[in-house]
Scaffold this active site. Structure first.
Site, PDB file in Angstrom:
ATOM      1  N   SER A 144       0.685  -1.356  -0.075  1.00  0.00           N
ATOM      2  CA  SER A 144      -0.017   0.000  -0.146  1.00  0.00           C
ATOM      3  C   SER A 144       0.880   1.292   0.015  1.00  0.00           C
ATOM      4  O   SER A 144       0.404   2.462  -0.246  1.00  0.00           O
ATOM      5  CB  SER A 144      -1.011   0.036   1.260  1.00  0.00           C
ATOM      6  OG  SER A 144      -0.037  -0.008   2.199  1.00  0.00           O
ATOM      7  N   LYS A 204       2.089   5.818  10.813  1.00  0.00           N
ATOM      8  CA  LYS A 204       1.229   6.985  10.446  1.00  0.00           C
ATOM      9  C   LYS A 204       2.272   8.284  10.846  1.00  0.00           C
ATOM     10  O   LYS A 204       3.041   7.876  11.699  1.00  0.00           O
ATOM     11  CB  LYS A 204      -0.093   7.239  10.805  1.00  0.00           C
ATOM     12  CG  LYS A 204      -1.137   6.263  10.275  1.00  0.00           C
ATOM     13  CD  LYS A 204      -1.556   6.532   8.954  1.00  0.00           C
ATOM     14  CE  LYS A 204      -2.832   5.514   8.553  1.00  0.00           C
ATOM     15  NZ  LYS A 204      -2.458   4.133   8.474  1.00  0.00           N
TER      16      LYS A 204
END
Lengths: 212, 212
Positions: B127, B164
């Site tokens: 991803s 993140k």
DNA sequence: GTTGACACAGAACAAATAGTCGGGTACTAT
DNA sequence: ATAGTACCCGACTATTTGTTCTGTGTCAAC
């Protein structure tokens, strides 16, 4: 006066970073000018001055390609700085003999297996104070079966685990370990010696320790 | 013709390396000349030419400070190369969302404690293919309790663990996670979310994997 | 005892590179 | 409306930096 970094400044920072990664040295004004798609050097200078004022980069007047990205700059890019990862070598001496903390002995096999054969060791002791590895640094080791002459390896000798340089030579003693420190002698290979892995990285304590 | 690197050549290599570490960019001929304690640039050129012939360094003609140390050179110095450690960022996009392999869940607490709260995770999934972290890379994480806005963090959301960017802002939504990829939305902080640590390094698969 | 690699000297030259001057436009906030 | 900021243009100058040329001395190998 606004303090925040403008999009154009960030663009330039990224350009400088990419250039350094690709070429190994920083760009000239002209090269930055081209990549910024402007026609005048003044545009570049303006941006550089602002980046420097905000302590994102550092330059030396009148010196070609004298741009260094400062820690704040690397943080903005989401990248670790170059220097701390390499350590600040104080002299010509390469990696030296070090001692490993006791924990390693009992846990090595588990960690090696689970972490894809890469594990971390914390270096303790001060026998390597003049070399690239200092007390408190983290050493990243990858377990290997084959070693190339010149590799820095983690080796177990009897009950002790140390780091040395592995040398395989055409002349006697053929295969040996080299502490790379005049204080210590080379160690010819014996069967009491097990090579555990190859050191693939050194993390300086100053870097991975939280900034407090 | 002799192939081996002479002591003087090694000296110069060390000088170049030290200079790059200290200044952030390579030295000029004059600066190398001074450090070699010679009077003529020709001496420097001679040595550089030999280093280049042996593929220890690489230069570009007529270009200021255009010295790049090649992998062989770094190996001679006992240092990891600069570039592979930073990864080759394909574009301006900073670190992106990734998935962590399952092993982490059961073993994290042990490893975190024993390894001085620094551990390695292998990244799987694609991803993040357009960002700095690729499938197979190793991510080095340090457990932390306090986080600064902008940190790249390892976060557990319900049963999933991802990476993140952590942002703490003056405006709503105040505290949130930013995937830094237009494909994904930002994630406001909730109490189902636990920050596990800070990413302090990315090891590119191409580097740590054994050269075969 | 010549050959070749290594290390170095001194100076003139050519190119790359940084910096300057004096302007300009567009946008924002007061 | 006006001041400030970011960003930009184009031509010019000054400086830095790399390159070339012609040499010297040493040392080890053949």
């Amino acid at each position: 006066m606004k303090k925040s970094t403008t999009p154009r400044q960030k663009e330039l920072l990224q350009i400088i970073y990419d250039y350094i990664i690709n070429e190994g040295y920083p760009p000239t004004f002209d090269e930055m000018r081209e990549r910024l798609k402007v026609v005048s050097n003044q545009s570049v200078i303006d941006l550089l001055n602002k980046l420097e004022k905000n302590r994102i980069i550092k330059r030396n007047e009148n010196i070609a390609r004298s741009i260094a990205i400062l820690p704040i700059g690397y943080e903005m890019l989401g990248k670790p700085p170059l220097a701390p990862f390499l350590g600040v070598s104080s002299a010509g001496a390469p990696i030296n003999s070090i001692e490993i903390t006791g924990e390693w002995q009992t846990l090595s096999s588990d960690i090696a297996k689970l972490k894809d054969e890469v594990f971390i060791l914390k270096v303790s002791g001060d026998s390597m104070i003049n070399s690239g590895i200092d007390d408190g640094d983290l050493v990243l080791v990858k377990t290997e079966k084959e070693f190339v002459s010149g590799n820095v390896v983690l080796v177990q000798i009897n009950d002790e685990v140390t780091i040395k340089r592995f040398i395989s030579d055409d002349n006697p003693p053929y295969i040996y370990l080299k502490p790379e420190n005049p204080k210590y002698d080379i160690i010819p290979a014996t069967d009491k010696m097990t090579l555990k892995g190859k050191v693939i990285s050194v993390l300086k304590e100053s870097y991975w320790r939280p900034v407090s």
